[in-house]
Design an enzyme around this catalytic site. Sequence first.
Site, PDB file in Angstrom:
ATOM      1  N   LYS A  20       0.840  -1.198   0.000  1.00  0.00           N
ATOM      2  CA  LYS A  20       0.000   0.000   0.000  1.00  0.00           C
ATOM      3  C   LYS A  20       0.883   1.260   0.000  1.00  0.00           C
ATOM      4  CE  LYS A  20      -3.683  -2.488   2.439  1.00  0.00           C
ATOM      5  NZ  LYS A  20      -4.566  -2.523   3.646  1.00  0.00           N
ATOM      6  N   TYR A  60     -12.093  -3.205  -3.178  1.00  0.00           N
ATOM      7  CA  TYR A  60     -12.597  -3.345  -1.799  1.00  0.00           C
ATOM      8  C   TYR A  60     -14.124  -3.332  -1.745  1.00  0.00           C
ATOM      9  CZ  TYR A  60      -7.961  -2.863   0.411  1.00  0.00           C
ATOM     10  OH  TYR A  60      -6.673  -3.067   0.848  1.00  0.00           O
ATOM     11  N   PHE A  68     -15.241   2.923   7.995  1.00  0.00           N
ATOM     12  CA  PHE A  68     -13.886   3.361   7.632  1.00  0.00           C
ATOM     13  C   PHE A  68     -13.654   3.385   6.118  1.00  0.00           C
ATOM     14  CE2 PHE A  68     -13.585  -1.267   8.370  1.00  0.00           C
ATOM     15  CZ  PHE A  68     -13.036  -1.693   7.166  1.00  0.00           C
ATOM     16  N   ARG A  96      -1.068 -14.915   3.403  1.00  0.00           N
ATOM     17  CA  ARG A  96      -1.783 -14.224   4.493  1.00  0.00           C
ATOM     18  C   ARG A  96      -1.030 -14.365   5.812  1.00  0.00           C
ATOM     19  NH1 ARG A  96      -6.481 -10.952   3.856  1.00  0.00           N
ATOM     20  NH2 ARG A  96      -7.308 -11.811   5.780  1.00  0.00           N
ATOM     21  N   ARG A 113       3.337  -7.395   8.932  1.00  0.00           N
ATOM     22  CA  ARG A 113       2.667  -6.340   9.723  1.00  0.00           C
ATOM     23  C   ARG A 113       3.186  -6.328  11.162  1.00  0.00           C
ATOM     24  NH1 ARG A 113      -3.187  -7.894   7.171  1.00  0.00           N
ATOM     25  NH2 ARG A 113      -3.215  -6.437   5.411  1.00  0.00           N
ATOM     26  N   ASN A 123      -1.640  -0.372   7.498  1.00  0.00           N
ATOM     27  CA  ASN A 123      -1.072  -1.720   7.682  1.00  0.00           C
ATOM     28  C   ASN A 123      -0.249  -2.234   6.490  1.00  0.00           C
ATOM     29  OD1 ASN A 123      -3.187  -2.312   6.006  1.00  0.00           O
ATOM     30  ND2 ASN A 123      -4.200  -3.776   7.368  1.00  0.00           N
ATOM     31  N   HIS A 126      -1.537  -5.712   1.378  1.00  0.00           N
ATOM     32  CA  HIS A 126      -2.771  -6.461   1.116  1.00  0.00           C
ATOM     33  C   HIS A 126      -2.411  -7.843   0.601  1.00  0.00           C
ATOM     34  CE1 HIS A 126      -6.606  -7.711  -0.632  1.00  0.00           C
ATOM     35  NE2 HIS A 126      -5.884  -8.096  -1.676  1.00  0.00           N
ATOM     36  N   GLU A 137      -8.924 -10.789  -8.101  1.00  0.00           N
ATOM     37  CA  GLU A 137      -8.046  -9.626  -7.913  1.00  0.00           C
ATOM     38  C   GLU A 137      -6.959  -9.580  -8.989  1.00  0.00           C
ATOM     39  OE1 GLU A 137      -6.808  -9.973  -3.806  1.00  0.00           O
ATOM     40  OE2 GLU A 137      -8.809  -9.475  -3.072  1.00  0.00           O
TER      41      GLU A 137
HETATM   42  P1  GDP Z   1      -7.239  -7.585   5.223  1.00  0.00           P
HETATM   43  O1  GDP Z   1      -7.768  -8.608   4.261  1.00  0.00           O
HETATM   44  O2  GDP Z   1      -6.421  -8.214   6.327  1.00  0.00           O
HETATM   45  O3  GDP Z   1      -6.490  -6.466   4.560  1.00  0.00           O
HETATM   46  O4  GDP Z   1      -8.494  -6.934   5.977  1.00  0.00           O
HETATM   47  P2  GDP Z   1      -9.963  -6.537   5.419  1.00  0.00           P
HETATM   48  O5  GDP Z   1     -10.202  -7.124   4.068  1.00  0.00           O
HETATM   49  O6  GDP Z   1     -10.929  -6.870   6.494  1.00  0.00           O
HETATM   50  O7  GDP Z   1      -9.881  -4.958   5.323  1.00  0.00           O
HETATM   51  C1  GDP Z   1      -9.213  -4.337   4.257  1.00  0.00           C
HETATM   52  C2  GDP Z   1      -8.401  -3.167   4.763  1.00  0.00           C
HETATM   53  O8  GDP Z   1      -9.276  -2.187   5.319  1.00  0.00           O
HETATM   54  C3  GDP Z   1      -7.444  -3.494   5.914  1.00  0.00           C
HETATM   55  O9  GDP Z   1      -6.239  -4.031   5.471  1.00  0.00           O
HETATM   56  C4  GDP Z   1      -7.272  -2.140   6.547  1.00  0.00           C
HETATM   57  O10 GDP Z   1      -6.356  -1.331   5.805  1.00  0.00           O
HETATM   58  C5  GDP Z   1      -8.651  -1.535   6.406  1.00  0.00           C
HETATM   59  N1  GDP Z   1      -9.436  -1.772   7.621  1.00  0.00           N
HETATM   60  C6  GDP Z   1     -10.056  -2.900   8.012  1.00  0.00           C
HETATM   61  N2  GDP Z   1     -10.678  -2.747   9.191  1.00  0.00           N
HETATM   62  C7  GDP Z   1     -10.422  -1.459   9.552  1.00  0.00           C
HETATM   63  C8  GDP Z   1     -10.791  -0.654  10.674  1.00  0.00           C
HETATM   64  O11 GDP Z   1     -11.472  -1.099  11.583  1.00  0.00           O
HETATM   65  N3  GDP Z   1     -10.340   0.644  10.675  1.00  0.00           N
HETATM   66  C9  GDP Z   1      -9.572   1.160   9.673  1.00  0.00           C
HETATM   67  N4  GDP Z   1      -9.162   2.424   9.755  1.00  0.00           N
HETATM   68  N5  GDP Z   1      -9.219   0.436   8.613  1.00  0.00           N
HETATM   69  C10 GDP Z   1      -9.635  -0.849   8.552  1.00  0.00           C
HETATM   70 MG    MG Z   2      -9.262  -8.489   2.819  1.00  0.00          MG
END
Ligand code: GDP
Ligand code: MG
Length: 159
Positions: A20, A60, A68, A96, A113, A123, A126, A137
């Site tokens: 990112k 996304y 968020f 992952r 991370r 973070n 992705h 994707e």
């Molecule tokens: P990932 O697959 O581990 O990246 O997680 P997700 O698919 O659930 O969410 C996608 C991305 O959205 C995450 O990597 C974070 O950058 C962001 N994100 C997810 N949950 C939160 C949250 O509670 N707060 C904020 N600020 N960002 C979030």
């Molecule tokens: Mg995800």
Amino acid sequence: QAQTKMAAMMDLERTYIMIKPDGVQRGLIGDIVKRFEQKGFKLVAAKLYSPSRAHFEKHYEDLKGKKFFPSMIDYMITGPVFCMVWAGKGAVKTGRKMLGETNPADSLPGSIRGDFCIDIGRNICHGSDTVENAEKEIALWFPEGTNAWTSHSQGWIYE
Ligand code: GDP
Ligand code: MG
């Protein structure tokens, strides 16, 4: 013949890994690429890319209803991202694990991370969560396709 079949099986699973904008800004491209290379996965596509807001909203789309979501998309379009496709046995699940948990606070040291970031909203990386989503994707991020090649290490990585 057996060698060809083995190669096909190892290339079958692919995952989409993306650094990112914060990871790019912080100079972490090399460290992250290094971990996937050293693990034994094969890089089949990579590019530095600055996609549109709409492109990220598509990527996304499952998170569209989250509070968020708008600020997360704002963050994603602050600068280029580094897009990669890595291939290998178990690439999605292992990828992952290598990234760590979504929240860096829950990510163990030794994960990307866990070692390189602090906040969930910064973070740095992705990774696809299922084989099916990985293929979706990859199609979204690399419509031009990926590169087929045989790694000389193949026989030293796979039994
Ligand atoms: P990932 O697959 O581990 O990246 O997680 P997700 O698919 O659930 O969410 C996608 C991305 O959205 C995450 O990597 C974070 O950058 C962001 N994100 C997810 N949950 C939160 C949250 O509670 N707060 C904020 N600020 N960002 C979030
Ligand atoms: Mg995800």
